[in-house]
Design a protein around this motif. Structure first.
Motif, short mmCIF file in Angstrom:
data_model
loop_
_atom_site.label_atom_id
_atom_site.label_comp_id
_atom_site.label_asym_id
_atom_site.label_seq_id
_atom_site.Cartn_x
_atom_site.Cartn_y
_atom_site.Cartn_z
N ASN A 40 1.20 -1.25 -0.10
CA ASN A 40 0.16 -0.18 -0.44
C ASN A 40 0.78 1.08 0.26
OD1 ASN A 40 -2.22 -1.48 0.52
ND2 ASN A 40 -2.54 -1.30 2.35
N MET A 41 1.95 1.10 0.89
CA MET A 41 3.81 2.77 0.80
C MET A 41 2.70 3.21 -0.51
SD MET A 41 4.68 5.08 1.97
CE MET A 41 4.04 4.74 4.28
N ALA A 42 3.64 1.45 -1.14
CA ALA A 42 4.29 1.95 -2.19
C ALA A 42 3.65 2.32 -3.38
CB ALA A 42 5.45 0.36 -3.29
N LYS A 43 1.98 1.75 -3.28
CA LYS A 43 1.51 2.04 -4.74
C LYS A 43 1.28 3.34 -4.41
CE LYS A 43 -1.74 -0.96 -4.18
NZ LYS A 43 -2.86 -2.07 -3.84
N THR A 44 1.32 4.14 -3.15
CA THR A 44 0.84 5.34 -2.84
C THR A 44 2.56 6.52 -3.31
OG1 THR A 44 -0.34 5.11 -1.36
CG2 THR A 44 0.34 6.77 -1.08
N SER A 45 3.62 5.81 -3.50
CA SER A 45 4.35 6.49 -3.25
C SER A 45 4.36 6.39 -4.81
CB SER A 45 5.07 6.19 -2.79
OG SER A 45 5.59 5.83 -1.53
N GLU A 158 13.88 1.89 -14.42
CA GLU A 158 13.90 1.44 -13.96
C GLU A 158 14.53 2.21 -12.23
OE1 GLU A 158 18.39 -0.91 -15.01
OE2 GLU A 158 17.86 -1.54 -16.87
N THR A 159 14.57 3.12 -12.67
CA THR A 159 15.60 4.35 -11.52
C THR A 159 13.81 3.88 -10.60
OG1 THR A 159 16.45 5.14 -12.51
CG2 THR A 159 15.41 6.30 -10.33
N VAL A 160 12.39 4.17 -11.07
CA VAL A 160 11.27 4.08 -10.40
C VAL A 160 10.72 2.16 -10.32
CG1 VAL A 160 8.74 4.31 -11.06
CG2 VAL A 160 10.03 5.50 -12.32
N ILE A 161 11.37 1.42 -10.58
CA ILE A 161 11.47 0.27 -9.53
C ILE A 161 12.23 0.30 -8.67
CG2 ILE A 161 12.13 -2.51 -10.45
CD1 ILE A 161 11.29 -1.45 -13.35
N MET A 164 10.73 1.99 -5.37
CA MET A 164 9.41 0.62 -5.40
C MET A 164 10.05 0.06 -4.50
SD MET A 164 6.87 1.33 -6.26
CE MET A 164 5.69 0.25 -6.74
N GLU A 165 11.12 -1.03 -4.73
CA GLU A 165 11.47 -2.45 -4.11
C GLU A 165 12.36 -1.46 -2.71
OE1 GLU A 165 14.27 -3.39 -6.77
OE2 GLU A 165 12.62 -4.41 -8.05
#
Length: 192
Positions: A40-45, A158-161, A164-165
């Motif tokens: 949920n935190m990752a989807k929000t970010s 790649e930077t976004v991934i 997220m990770e």
């Protein structure tokens, strides 16, 4: 487009297993709760991460993306989570598009790099909302509407991934302790 963004390591599962060995379903509840919160935190970010790499506002990204997370478990322990992103390509006007001093349109989709000059393009209401169109030939018609990438394509960066990770790993580690305490104290009622 689906991204596998998190995998619970054997160390985390062993540790949770030792602490919650006597609690029926405790391992699953704690790891599921921590991974769910991290997802949920990752989807929000996601919108913020996309806006850092592309010239789109976070609100425009969030309005045009469909997100869904899926947590997979094996043998009583949660082992991985994936988040899928879907959406249509976005109109070029959602990104940094403006008139140059010579009256031609220029656009910049990614933050790094320079703006591109669109020599045969114009912004107008042709069939629906205002969009950027480009003439195909020398004649007035036909015209072609110009688009930028979709939200799903932006999430393939790649930077976004990596961001997220990192968000998922940090949130998972932080939340795992809280979820273990919840299970041991019987807080929160039933989990799915």
């Amino acid at each position: 487009m689906m991204i596998k963004v998190a995998e619970v390591g054997a160390e985390s599962l062993d540790r949770v297993n030792k602490i919650l060995a006597g609690v029926p379903g405790g391992i699953w509840k704690a790891t599921y709760g921590a991974l769910n919160r991290a997802g949920n935190m990752a989807k929000t970010s996601a919108g913020r991460f996309a806006a850092e790499e592309y010239t789109i506002k976070k609100s425009d990204f969030m309005r045009n993306v469909h997100q869904k997370s899926h947590i997979r478990s094996e043998a009583g322990g949660v082992v991985s989570m994936s988040i899928s992103f879907a959406g249509n390509v976005l109109p070029l006007l959602v990104f940094r598009t403006r008139y140059a001093k010579n009256g031609l349109l220029q656009t910049q989709v990614k933050r790094e790099g320079a703006a591109t000059l669109l020599r045969h393009a114009f912004a107008e209401r042709v069939f629906g909302p205002i969009g950027v169109y480009e003439r195909i030939g020398a004649e007035r018609f036909p015209v072609e509407k110009k688009y930028g990438p979709s939200a799903a394509h932006m999430m393939e960066n790649e930077t976004v991934i990596k961001k997220m990770e990192a968000t998922i790993a940090e949130t998972f580690d932080r939340r795992l302790e809280h979820e273990i305490t919840r299970v041991l104290n019987g807080w929160g009622g039933k989990r799915r």
